[in-house]
Design an enzyme around this catalytic site. Structure first.
Site, PDB file in Angstrom:
ATOM      1  N   ASN A 149      45.911  34.998  40.304  1.00  0.00           N
ATOM      2  CA  ASN A 149      44.796  35.512  41.085  1.00  0.00           C
ATOM      3  C   ASN A 149      44.801  37.034  41.007  1.00  0.00           C
ATOM      4  O   ASN A 149      45.851  37.678  40.961  1.00  0.00           O
ATOM      5  CB  ASN A 149      44.822  35.003  42.526  1.00  0.00           C
ATOM      6  CG  ASN A 149      46.103  35.289  43.273  1.00  0.00           C
ATOM      7  OD1 ASN A 149      47.197  35.187  42.728  1.00  0.00           O
ATOM      8  ND2 ASN A 149      45.982  35.626  44.543  1.00  0.00           N
ATOM      9  N   ILE A 150      43.593  37.589  40.964  1.00  0.00           N
ATOM     10  CA  ILE A 150      43.406  39.036  40.872  1.00  0.00           C
ATOM     11  C   ILE A 150      42.406  39.423  41.951  1.00  0.00           C
ATOM     12  O   ILE A 150      41.218  39.085  41.858  1.00  0.00           O
ATOM     13  CB  ILE A 150      42.895  39.445  39.478  1.00  0.00           C
ATOM     14  CG1 ILE A 150      43.854  38.926  38.396  1.00  0.00           C
ATOM     15  CG2 ILE A 150      42.719  40.957  39.394  1.00  0.00           C
ATOM     16  CD1 ILE A 150      43.298  38.999  36.989  1.00  0.00           C
ATOM     17  N   GLU A 151      42.910  40.076  42.981  1.00  0.00           N
ATOM     18  CA  GLU A 151      42.062  40.432  44.115  1.00  0.00           C
ATOM     19  C   GLU A 151      41.390  41.779  43.904  1.00  0.00           C
ATOM     20  O   GLU A 151      41.786  42.574  43.053  1.00  0.00           O
ATOM     21  CB  GLU A 151      42.894  40.468  45.401  1.00  0.00           C
ATOM     22  CG  GLU A 151      43.431  39.105  45.780  1.00  0.00           C
ATOM     23  CD  GLU A 151      44.245  39.109  47.051  1.00  0.00           C
ATOM     24  OE1 GLU A 151      44.527  38.013  47.555  1.00  0.00           O
ATOM     25  OE2 GLU A 151      44.606  40.197  47.572  1.00  0.00           O
ATOM     26  N   GLY A 204      39.123  44.856  46.436  1.00  0.00           N
ATOM     27  CA  GLY A 204      38.708  45.287  47.767  1.00  0.00           C
ATOM     28  C   GLY A 204      37.340  44.744  48.155  1.00  0.00           C
ATOM     29  O   GLY A 204      37.069  44.518  49.331  1.00  0.00           O
ATOM     30  N   TYR A 207      35.820  41.663  48.191  1.00  0.00           N
ATOM     31  CA  TYR A 207      36.381  40.317  48.064  1.00  0.00           C
ATOM     32  C   TYR A 207      35.624  39.382  47.119  1.00  0.00           C
ATOM     33  O   TYR A 207      36.239  38.560  46.455  1.00  0.00           O
ATOM     34  CB  TYR A 207      36.519  39.662  49.444  1.00  0.00           C
ATOM     35  CG  TYR A 207      37.569  40.331  50.284  1.00  0.00           C
ATOM     36  CD1 TYR A 207      38.911  40.280  49.919  1.00  0.00           C
ATOM     37  CD2 TYR A 207      37.225  41.030  51.433  1.00  0.00           C
ATOM     38  CE1 TYR A 207      39.889  40.902  50.676  1.00  0.00           C
ATOM     39  CE2 TYR A 207      38.198  41.658  52.204  1.00  0.00           C
ATOM     40  CZ  TYR A 207      39.521  41.596  51.823  1.00  0.00           C
ATOM     41  OH  TYR A 207      40.485  42.210  52.562  1.00  0.00           O
ATOM     42  N   CYS A 233      40.233  33.749  41.056  1.00  0.00           N
ATOM     43  CA  CYS A 233      41.371  32.862  41.304  1.00  0.00           C
ATOM     44  C   CYS A 233      42.159  32.622  40.022  1.00  0.00           C
ATOM     45  O   CYS A 233      41.643  32.782  38.914  1.00  0.00           O
ATOM     46  CB  CYS A 233      40.891  31.531  41.857  1.00  0.00           C
ATOM     47  SG  CYS A 233      40.016  31.652  43.423  1.00  0.00           S
ATOM     48  N   GLU A 272      43.137  29.817  38.657  1.00  0.00           N
ATOM     49  CA  GLU A 272      42.626  28.727  37.831  1.00  0.00           C
ATOM     50  C   GLU A 272      41.483  29.196  36.940  1.00  0.00           C
ATOM     51  O   GLU A 272      41.419  28.858  35.758  1.00  0.00           O
ATOM     52  CB  GLU A 272      42.141  27.565  38.710  1.00  0.00           C
ATOM     53  CG  GLU A 272      43.206  26.996  39.617  1.00  0.00           C
ATOM     54  CD  GLU A 272      43.313  27.682  40.982  1.00  0.00           C
ATOM     55  OE1 GLU A 272      43.792  27.024  41.910  1.00  0.00           O
ATOM     56  OE2 GLU A 272      42.913  28.863  41.119  1.00  0.00           O
ATOM     57  N   CYS A 289      40.471  26.075  45.006  1.00  0.00           N
ATOM     58  CA  CYS A 289      39.371  26.214  45.964  1.00  0.00           C
ATOM     59  C   CYS A 289      38.148  25.473  45.416  1.00  0.00           C
ATOM     60  O   CYS A 289      38.128  25.029  44.260  1.00  0.00           O
ATOM     61  CB  CYS A 289      39.055  27.690  46.196  1.00  0.00           C
ATOM     62  SG  CYS A 289      38.249  28.516  44.793  1.00  0.00           S
TER      63      CYS A 289
END
Length: 158
Positions: A64-66, A68, A70, A75, A77, A109
């Site tokens: 997963n790569i978040e 700021g 959002y 994700c 997958e 998700c």
């Protein structure tokens, strides 16, 4: 009969011991575990790794790569799937997801379930959810279509 909880999840028929799984499934889970170590998750601190095996045996991994903002987060997958598809691989035969959750297993998700369902090609894809540690390691053995029955597709309604 009392319910047995192992690794925070009820021990059901679809929960198996890691050591009893086929070596190809163990390899996929190990790949997802390693991918998890690369997660960029400064906001949630919830690292997830995924691994997808294609029909030719190649394993594509993702984390997963978040962000700021959002909505731009991706994700694990989908990261793995995008890597595979961008290299011309669309025939997925298995998926593993690894994340640490106290109660239960982390499964994809809803967006990832729908995304992966795009590539089932008339056949379901086995999905294995595990935690990065905790011995004895237990694995939830399910599938994309079990997690997303009646998902959207052009074949079942526009």
């Amino acid at each position: 009969m009392a319910q047995v909880f192992i690794n925070g999840a009820r021990d059901e028929p679809n929960v198996r011991e890691f050591d009893g799984l086929d070596s190809s499934i163990q390899e996929l889970i190990h790949a997802a575990t390693e991918a998890r170590k690369l997660a960029y998750c400064p906001y949630s601190n919830f690292a997830v790794g995924a691994a997808l095996r294609t029909s030719d045996g190649t394993i594509y991994t993702g984390c997963n790569i978040e962000n700021g903002a959002y909505a731009t987060t991706i994700c694990a997958e989908r990261t793995a799937a995008v890597k595979a598809v961008s290299e011309g691989k669309r025939d997925f035969v298995a998926c593993a997801v690894v994340a640490q959750q106290d109660n239960g297993f982390t499964t994809p998700c809803g967006v990832c379930r729908q995304f992966l369902s795009e590539f089932v090609n008339g056949q379901d894809i086995p999905l294995y959810a595990a935690k990065p540690s905790n011995l004895p390691l237990r694995v939830l053995c399910t599938s994309v279509l079990q997690l997303l029955p009646n998902g959207f597709s052009f074949s079942n309604g526009k």
